[in-house]
Motif scaffolding. Structure first.
Motif, PDB file in Angstrom:
ATOM      1  N   GLU A  15     -28.938  -9.832 -17.783  1.00 32.21           N
ATOM      2  CA  GLU A  15     -28.864 -10.428 -19.114  1.00 32.21           C
ATOM      3  C   GLU A  15     -30.146 -11.180 -19.445  1.00 32.21           C
ATOM      4  O   GLU A  15     -30.670 -11.078 -20.564  1.00 32.21           O
ATOM      5  CB  GLU A  15     -27.657 -11.378 -19.199  1.00 32.21           C
ATOM      6  CG  GLU A  15     -26.310 -10.667 -19.163  1.00 32.21           C
ATOM      7  CD  GLU A  15     -25.146 -11.631 -19.334  1.00 32.21           C
ATOM      8  OE1 GLU A  15     -25.415 -12.849 -19.469  1.00 32.21           O
ATOM      9  OE2 GLU A  15     -23.990 -11.172 -19.343  1.00 32.21           O
ATOM     10  N   GLN A  16     -30.677 -11.916 -18.457  1.00 35.04           N
ATOM     11  CA  GLN A  16     -31.915 -12.645 -18.702  1.00 35.04           C
ATOM     12  C   GLN A  16     -33.085 -11.681 -18.898  1.00 35.04           C
ATOM     13  O   GLN A  16     -33.978 -11.927 -19.726  1.00 35.04           O
ATOM     14  CB  GLN A  16     -32.210 -13.589 -17.529  1.00 35.04           C
ATOM     15  CG  GLN A  16     -31.237 -14.773 -17.456  1.00 35.04           C
ATOM     16  CD  GLN A  16     -31.651 -15.791 -16.408  1.00 35.04           C
ATOM     17  OE1 GLN A  16     -32.837 -16.071 -16.241  1.00 35.04           O
ATOM     18  NE2 GLN A  16     -30.674 -16.351 -15.712  1.00 35.04           N
ATOM     19  N   ASP A  17     -33.098 -10.582 -18.158  1.00 32.83           N
ATOM     20  CA  ASP A  17     -34.163  -9.587 -18.305  1.00 32.83           C
ATOM     21  C   ASP A  17     -34.169  -8.965 -19.696  1.00 32.83           C
ATOM     22  O   ASP A  17     -35.209  -8.507 -20.184  1.00 32.83           O
ATOM     23  CB  ASP A  17     -34.012  -8.489 -17.248  1.00 32.83           C
ATOM     24  CG  ASP A  17     -34.289  -8.996 -15.834  1.00 32.83           C
ATOM     25  OD1 ASP A  17     -34.880 -10.090 -15.707  1.00 32.83           O
ATOM     26  OD2 ASP A  17     -33.891  -8.319 -14.867  1.00 32.83           O
ATOM     27  N   LYS A  18     -32.997  -8.943 -20.324  1.00 35.09           N
ATOM     28  CA  LYS A  18     -32.894  -8.404 -21.680  1.00 35.09           C
ATOM     29  C   LYS A  18     -33.221  -9.454 -22.740  1.00 35.09           C
ATOM     30  O   LYS A  18     -33.125  -9.185 -23.944  1.00 35.09           O
ATOM     31  CB  LYS A  18     -31.472  -7.879 -21.925  1.00 35.09           C
ATOM     32  CG  LYS A  18     -31.117  -6.651 -21.095  1.00 35.09           C
ATOM     33  CD  LYS A  18     -29.674  -6.235 -21.356  1.00 35.09           C
ATOM     34  CE  LYS A  18     -29.292  -5.029 -20.515  1.00 35.09           C
ATOM     35  NZ  LYS A  18     -27.861  -4.635 -20.728  1.00 35.09           N
ATOM     36  N   GLY A  19     -33.606 -10.656 -22.285  1.00 38.63           N
ATOM     37  CA  GLY A  19     -33.960 -11.703 -23.221  1.00 38.63           C
ATOM     38  C   GLY A  19     -32.794 -12.548 -23.680  1.00 38.63           C
ATOM     39  O   GLY A  19     -32.937 -13.371 -24.594  1.00 38.63           O
ATOM     40  N   MET A  20     -31.608 -12.353 -23.056  1.00 37.66           N
ATOM     41  CA  MET A  20     -30.441 -13.145 -23.444  1.00 37.66           C
ATOM     42  C   MET A  20     -30.555 -14.559 -22.883  1.00 37.66           C
ATOM     43  O   MET A  20     -31.097 -14.773 -21.805  1.00 37.66           O
ATOM     44  CB  MET A  20     -29.159 -12.467 -22.939  1.00 37.66           C
ATOM     45  CG  MET A  20     -28.947 -11.071 -23.511  1.00 37.66           C
ATOM     46  SD  MET A  20     -27.532 -10.193 -22.777  1.00 37.66           S
ATOM     47  CE  MET A  20     -26.169 -11.199 -23.368  1.00 37.66           C
ATOM     48  N   LYS A  21     -30.068 -15.510 -23.635  1.00 30.81           N
ATOM     49  CA  LYS A  21     -30.138 -16.903 -23.252  1.00 30.81           C
ATOM     50  C   LYS A  21     -29.261 -17.170 -22.024  1.00 30.81           C
ATOM     51  O   LYS A  21     -28.175 -16.612 -21.892  1.00 30.81           O
ATOM     52  CB  LYS A  21     -29.656 -17.775 -24.422  1.00 30.81           C
ATOM     53  CG  LYS A  21     -29.782 -19.267 -24.185  1.00 30.81           C
ATOM     54  CD  LYS A  21     -29.301 -20.033 -25.411  1.00 30.81           C
ATOM     55  CE  LYS A  21     -29.396 -21.536 -25.175  1.00 30.81           C
ATOM     56  NZ  LYS A  21     -28.926 -22.309 -26.366  1.00 30.81           N
TER      57      LYS A  21
END
Length: 290
Positions: A113-119
């Motif tokens: 999720e973080q790799d996809k730019g999600m907070k």
């Protein structure tokens, strides 16, 4: 023998439907189980519905269970690659381990999720378990406040509610849930003896006799000390032993009151610590069935 104890009121059927509907909202399932019956208190409906979701077993009432068997159950879960911890919610023993246990389970998902730019966000969990297993007490300890309704009887939590533990964990509480049909009388007796089934549903003398039969084997000294029994008393049948204990606790021949006293003594630990489920028996059953 036919199973004579069944308890599946309408709100439990509704709770199972809500559990299934809310499963997509969470990252992991916290199934709270009783350390005295770690296998029997697992809900087969929950396992079926959440089979594809990460799962953590939280064994409560560690202080009432046989410590040796609790460690054997933790080893059993580890050998089967099933995350599990054992806690005492009253003293907070083991509560702080929850985050450290689930973090590696969900690390890859949260990293994606973080790799996809999600907070970065809190882990979301749904808590489920049989009635009166101590689920609400666990949640209150996790969030450090009295947010979930608690009570020493089955069926206290009626609805679902979200609870928040700082910025690391969000919890969805659910009511205690049983399943529509128990597989055997033994399962029903274990659930009744440990407090998961409403008292009005079962005959107290039947459950007390089941408990006496088990404790003769598991903790005879605890029985002797609690009720001042002699070796000769242990030569009696379970029925006669129940009547003898009823007399010794000052209830004369009121065996129903005597039965209720015995059941409450079981549940409170006054007869000593005991565990009714044995992981070695699970392995033996599995080998027999293969």
């Amino acid at each position: 023998m036919a199973v004579t104890i069944q308890w599946f009121p309408g709100h439990m059927a509704k709770a199972i439907r809500q559990f299934e509907e809310n499963l997509s909202l969470v990252d992991i399932v916290f199934e709270v189980i009783d350390a005295r019956i770690p296998l029997t208190s697992q809900n087969p409906e929950i396992r079926r519905i959440s089979a594809q979701k990460p799962h953590l077993y939280i064994m409560t009432k560690r202080d009432l269970a046989d410590p040796k068997l609790t460690n054997q159950w933790l080893n059993y879960f580890a050998e089967h690659h099933q995350p599990a911890i054992a806690i005492d919610a009253k003293t907070k023993f083991g509560i702080n381990n929850v985050i450290s246990v689930i973090s590696p389970i969900l690390r890859e998902k949260l990293q994606r999720e973080q790799d996809k730019g999600m907070k970065k966000r809190p882990i979301r969990a749904i808590s489920v378990g049989v009635p009166n297993v101590g689920k609400s007490t666990v949640l209150n300890r996790l969030v450090n406040r009295r947010a979930a309704q608690v009570g020493n009887r089955p069926g206290v939590t009626k609805g679902q509610q979200w609870l928040k533990s700082d910025d690391k964990l969000e919890l969805l509480d659910t009511p205690g849930i049983l399943w529509p049909k128990f597989s055997s009388q033994e399962v029903a007796d274990k659930l009744a003896l440990t407090g998961a089934i409403k008292e009005s549903v079962f005959a107290s003398d039947d459950v007390a006799l089941f408990g006496l039969g088990r404790l003769r084997l598991l903790n005879p000294n605890g029985l002797k000390e609690r009720y001042h029994l002699t070796d000769a008393d242990f030569d009696l049948s379970d029925v006669d032993l129940l009547l003898e204990i009823t007399k010794k606790v000052g209830m004369r021949d009121d065996y129903e009151r005597g039965s209720n006293r015995i059941i409450q003594d079981f549940r409170s630990g006054k007869i000593g610590r005991f565990t009714l489920d044995d992981p070695e028996m699970v392995e033996d059953d599995a080998q027999t069935n293969n």
